[in-house]
Design a protein around this motif. Structure first.
Motif, PDB file in Angstrom:
ATOM      1  N   ASP A 198       0.812  -1.217   0.000  1.00 55.40           N
ATOM      2  CA  ASP A 198       0.000   0.000   0.000  1.00 55.40           C
ATOM      3  C   ASP A 198       0.849   1.273   0.000  1.00 55.40           C
ATOM      4  OD1 ASP A 198      -2.131  -1.721   0.081  1.00 55.40           O
ATOM      5  OD2 ASP A 198      -2.544  -1.440   2.223  1.00 55.40           O
ATOM      6  N   ASP A 199       2.062   1.180   0.530  1.00 57.97           N
ATOM      7  CA  ASP A 199       2.961   2.341   0.561  1.00 57.97           C
ATOM      8  C   ASP A 199       4.367   1.864   0.185  1.00 57.97           C
ATOM      9  OD1 ASP A 199       4.358   4.654   0.989  1.00 57.97           O
ATOM     10  OD2 ASP A 199       3.591   5.012   3.011  1.00 57.97           O
ATOM     11  N   PRO A 200       4.637   1.669  -1.102  1.00 57.17           N
ATOM     12  CA  PRO A 200       5.913   1.081  -1.539  1.00 57.17           C
ATOM     13  C   PRO A 200       7.135   1.863  -1.091  1.00 57.17           C
ATOM     14  CG  PRO A 200       4.324   1.133  -3.338  1.00 57.17           C
ATOM     15  CD  PRO A 200       3.736   1.939  -2.230  1.00 57.17           C
ATOM     16  N   GLY A 201       7.009   3.156  -0.894  1.00 57.28           N
ATOM     17  CA  GLY A 201       8.153   3.960  -0.495  1.00 57.28           C
ATOM     18  C   GLY A 201       8.700   3.613   0.877  1.00 57.28           C
ATOM     19  N   VAL A 202       7.913   2.933   1.685  1.00 52.84           N
ATOM     20  CA  VAL A 202       8.344   2.568   3.036  1.00 52.84           C
ATOM     21  C   VAL A 202       9.514   1.593   2.992  1.00 52.84           C
ATOM     22  CG1 VAL A 202       7.614   1.268   5.088  1.00 52.84           C
ATOM     23  CG2 VAL A 202       6.159   3.062   4.169  1.00 52.84           C
ATOM     24  N   ALA A 203       9.607   0.784   1.963  1.00 48.62           N
ATOM     25  CA  ALA A 203      10.666  -0.224   1.883  1.00 48.62           C
ATOM     26  C   ALA A 203      12.049   0.398   1.996  1.00 48.62           C
ATOM     27  CB  ALA A 203      10.540  -1.007   0.584  1.00 48.62           C
ATOM     28  N   ALA A 204      12.219   1.612   1.475  1.00 44.87           N
ATOM     29  CA  ALA A 204      13.521   2.283   1.514  1.00 44.87           C
ATOM     30  C   ALA A 204      13.918   2.690   2.930  1.00 44.87           C
ATOM     31  CB  ALA A 204      13.498   3.508   0.601  1.00 44.87           C
TER      32      ALA A 204
END
Length: 403
Positions: A198-204
């Motif tokens: 749902d929030d792909p940017g969190v992976a970074a």
């Protein structure tokens, strides 16, 4: 509505009425009927499929999980450069017991270490500190936990907790100005997958992910609940009031209470409570082969995930001289399910070689078998009481911090 007292009273009335009616009939039928009621109570009073819709809490679809919260453990340090976030699983919590609320759930991460390894041997004195305590003792590490216990009876793919988890990771990363390592237990690993979708940017923002006993391919034990329900349904044909009224009502009230408070809701004995919850939203979704699991997102490319599984094996000698091995996983999640999709894996084994004959039976009865449900060194709910598991988690996190 208070479920415990009223439902027990209603069931007692039904049993009394039914026994009086059956007393006028043949001798064996009352015995069969009464034993059916006893079996129903002892096996979590699972509802028939025709009434399974009554076991779901009111409301469907994606909801906003207002009661989710982030908890900070230990003292806040001025030099915190890294964070560890703990995420619990189904019908669980990370909140301490001392907050004054009744709770059936306990934090797996705060469980004192009890066993040295998969053999079930006790740890040495002074080695009982929990995973959470060991993490808090690490200099420069801020220890947080994401608690969704009020919503953990519902499916993490649709209960709104995944969005809150993603927001929590962003907030924690900002507060420590560094990466966030995440340790999950059971369904918590699936919640993280949905959060990253749902929030792909969190992976970074994530350094390392460690999943422990994550049912990525579901739980075969959850499927067993359906089979038990079918057997019970077949035996209830002579008790229509139980089949069509009492059990669906108990299940509906229990799962509605769990939907708003999976930590302390549903005032029934834990075994019955869990059995009813297994027919609720999350229990249904966690069955191996469910449509919900088919929708489970993959881990993002480039994110390192270390999966840890418990693998209990009981070796039973056969009269032919051969040995039959019963592979039990952690009692709820099979080894393959717990390791699926990970970049790196660790299997903590608990093996018991039973001697032949009465000696082997005696080991089982005395609890000397280090396998669920006979012993807990590899058991799903108690897996963090195994020092080998705790050491594996700590080792992964130390390696990530030094990389």
């Amino acid at each position: 509505m208070e479920l415990g007292r009223r439902s027990r009273a209603l069931v007692r009335v039904v049993v009394r009425v039914r026994s009086r009616v059956r007393r006028r009939r043949s001798r064996w039928r009352p015995l069969v009927a009464l034993s059916t009621v006893i079996v129903l109570a002892a096996t979590a009073t699972l509802a028939p499929a025709a009434a399974s819709s009554a076991f779901a809490p009111a409301g469907t679809g994606t909801v906003s999980a207002f009661a989710d919260r982030v908890v900070r453990f230990g003292q806040e340090g001025a030099q915190d450069s890294r964070a560890v976030l703990l995420v619990h699983g189904w019908l669980s919590t990370v909140l301490p017991d001392a907050d004054g609320r009744p709770s059936y759930a306990r934090s797996p991460f705060a469980r004192p270490v009890q066993w040295r390894d998969g053999s079930g041997a006790p740890v040495a004195r002074g080695m009982t500190a929990s995973l959470q305590e060991r993490l808090e003792a690490q200099p420069g590490v801020a220890v947080y936990a994401f608690d969704y216990s009020a919503n953990s009876a519902s499916w993490v793919g649709s209960n709104g907790s995944a969005d809150n988890l993603a927001a929590a990771i962003r907030s924690i990363a900002d507060s420590v100005h560094g990466p966030v390592d995440i340790v999950t237990h059971s369904m918590g690993g699936l919640a993280l997958r949905y959060a990253l979708r749902d929030d792909p940017g969190v992976a970074a923002l994530i350094g390392e992910v460690v999943t422990v006993a994550a049912p990525s391919e579901g739980s075969d034990i959850a499927n067993v609940a359906v089979d038990i329900a079918a057997v019970i349904r077949a035996t209830m044909s002579t008790v229509p009031v139980l089949q069509n009224l009492v059990l669906p009502w108990i299940g509906a009230v229990c799962n509605n209470q769990l939907a708003s408070d999976a930590r302390g809701g549903c005032d029934l004995p834990p075994v019955i409570r869990t059995g009813i919850a297994a027919l609720g939203p999350a229990g249904t979704a966690l069955r191996a082969g469910s449509t919900d699991l088919a929708d489970l997102p993959d881990w993002p490319e480039g994110l390192h995930v270390h999966a840890i599984a418990g693998s209990a094996v009981v070796a039973v000698p056969l009269p032919t001289g051969r040995t039959w091995e019963a592979r039990l996983g952690d009692g709820l999640v099979a080894e393959g399910s717990a390791l699926a999709g990970a970049s790196e894996t660790t299997v903590v084994s608990c093996r018991t070689d039973l001697p032949p004959g009465a000696a082997g039976i005696g080991m089982i009865l005395s609890g000397q078998v280090a396998a669920p449900p006979f012993g807990g060194a590899c058991g799903h709910d108690a897996i963090f009481a195994n020092l080998e598991v705790v050491d594996a988690v700590m080792g992964v996190l130390r390696a990530s911090a030094s990389a």
